[in-house]
Design a protein around this motif. Structure first.
Motif, short mmCIF file in Angstrom:
data_model
loop_
_atom_site.label_atom_id
_atom_site.label_comp_id
_atom_site.label_asym_id
_atom_site.label_seq_id
_atom_site.Cartn_x
_atom_site.Cartn_y
_atom_site.Cartn_z
N PHE A 10 0.81 -1.23 0.00
CA PHE A 10 0.00 0.00 0.00
C PHE A 10 0.83 1.27 0.00
O PHE A 10 0.33 2.35 0.28
CB PHE A 10 -0.98 0.01 1.17
CG PHE A 10 -0.43 -0.44 2.50
CD1 PHE A 10 0.81 -0.05 2.95
CD2 PHE A 10 -1.18 -1.28 3.32
CE1 PHE A 10 1.30 -0.45 4.19
CE2 PHE A 10 -0.71 -1.70 4.56
CZ PHE A 10 0.55 -1.28 4.99
N GLY A 11 2.13 1.14 -0.34
CA GLY A 11 2.93 2.35 -0.51
C GLY A 11 2.32 3.19 -1.62
O GLY A 11 1.94 2.66 -2.67
N ASN A 12 2.26 4.52 -1.39
CA ASN A 12 1.47 5.37 -2.30
C ASN A 12 2.03 6.79 -2.26
O ASN A 12 1.33 7.75 -1.95
CB ASN A 12 0.00 5.34 -1.85
CG ASN A 12 -0.95 5.95 -2.85
OD1 ASN A 12 -0.63 6.11 -4.01
ND2 ASN A 12 -2.14 6.29 -2.38
N ASN A 13 3.32 6.89 -2.60
CA ASN A 13 4.02 8.17 -2.45
C ASN A 13 3.32 9.32 -3.15
O ASN A 13 3.23 10.43 -2.61
CB ASN A 13 5.44 8.06 -3.01
CG ASN A 13 6.33 7.17 -2.15
OD1 ASN A 13 5.90 6.64 -1.13
ND2 ASN A 13 7.57 6.98 -2.58
N GLU A 14 2.81 9.06 -4.35
CA GLU A 14 2.18 10.13 -5.13
C GLU A 14 0.67 10.20 -4.92
O GLU A 14 -0.01 11.02 -5.53
CB GLU A 14 2.50 9.94 -6.61
CG GLU A 14 4.00 10.04 -6.89
CD GLU A 14 4.33 9.84 -8.35
OE1 GLU A 14 3.40 9.54 -9.13
OE2 GLU A 14 5.50 9.99 -8.71
N ASN A 15 0.15 9.34 -4.04
CA ASN A 15 -1.27 9.37 -3.68
C ASN A 15 -2.21 9.13 -4.87
O ASN A 15 -3.33 9.64 -4.90
CB ASN A 15 -1.63 10.71 -3.02
CG ASN A 15 -1.22 10.79 -1.57
OD1 ASN A 15 -2.00 11.20 -0.71
ND2 ASN A 15 0.02 10.40 -1.28
#
Length: 282
Positions: free
Chosen positions: A96-101
């Protein structure tokens, strides 16, 4: 059933105390894990994963740091960020990494305990979205939907966001810990001064540990009406994973940075909290 409470409320009425803790190098993390991003302690061994850009493999290490088993997880590694386990020994991998959302494919892979001796596993899958996200990415720099940490408790998963906006609030979401498609419900938020990179519960299930790159937030009596936060600080590095064993020893895994070695660190939680309490009394 454990009672859910308002974290904002108990933070406002609790006394924040902090103290520095000395971390001990337990072992050098193997080169197969240059971007160690999640860790659990299970049956006196460690399980670790890598961050995005690496193969979808979970590694089992003994207490010397030697890899004693690995599992290839069918499904891929878009951005693996944290691990947790339930009371049956099943392992949950947070993709669920989502740096840029802007991700619309957030997942959690479940590895059944009875398959942890396999070389390859087809996991059970949880798909989810956040109930309060309607644009990908959000407008106006409100990047509140990255996540690198989760815990299992009472047949549910709790997520703690890595808030990339200016509010410095870590939002807390909840979904069922079972295969399916879900909407993560926003339960509350907590004010932190750093990005939260991993989370774990103490083995009694009462205290929550939230990790950042330079501090560990110890939320005592997390599920009770009266709780408190104590902050243990340490030298800043790319600390990405935290777990605790049945002896009360906390382990913190870091990522490799600039081709430097990365290590697993440890300290005794109760000893550090006693030091903090003495500081408060003085």
């Amino acid at each position: 059933m454990k009672k859910e409470i308002s974290l904002i409320l108990f933070i406002m009425i609790s006394v924040l105390t902090r103290a520095q803790v000395n971390l001990r190098q337990t072992f050098q993390i193997p080169s197969e894990l240059p971007e160690a991003s999640g860790i659990i302690s299970l049956n006196n061994d460690f399980w670790l994963i890598n961050d995005s850009g690496n193969d979808p493999i979970i590694y089992k290490l003994d207490h010397t740091g030697s890899i004693i088993h690995s599992i290839y997880v069918r499904g891929g590694n878009i951005d693996w960020e944290d691990l947790t386990k339930d009371d049956q020994g099943n392992i949950y991998i947070g993709d669920f990494g989502n740096n840029e959302n802007k991700r619309v494919d957030l997942k959690i892979y479940i590895l059944p305990y009875e398959q942890l001796s396999y070389d390859t596993v087809t996991p059970q899958v949880i798909n989810f979205k956040y109930e309060n996200q309607s644009s990908f990415p959000p407008a106006g720099g409100k990047l509140d939907f990255d996540c690198e940490s989760m815990i299992w408790t009472n047949h549910s998963l709790h997520f703690f966001s890595k808030n990339r906006s200016k509010s410095k609030q870590t939002k807390i979401y909840k979904i069922p810990a079972a295969p399916g498609n879900y909407t993560a419900v926003l339960k509350d938020s907590i004010l932190t001064n750093g990005w939260i990179t991993s989370a774990t519960l103490t083995t009694d299930g009462e205290n929550l540990l939230l990790l950042s790159k330079k501090a560990l937030y110890v939320i005592k009596n997390y599920f009770q009406p009266v709780a408190s936060i104590q902050i243990l600080t340490f030298k800043k590095s790319r600390k990405e994973g935290v777990c605790i064993n049945s002896f009360g020893e906390v382990f913190i895994a870091e990522e490799n940075k600039n081709n430097r070695d990365n290590y697993l660190y440890s300290f005794k939680l109760q000893k550090a909290l006693r030091k903090l309490q003495l500081k408060k009394m003085n």
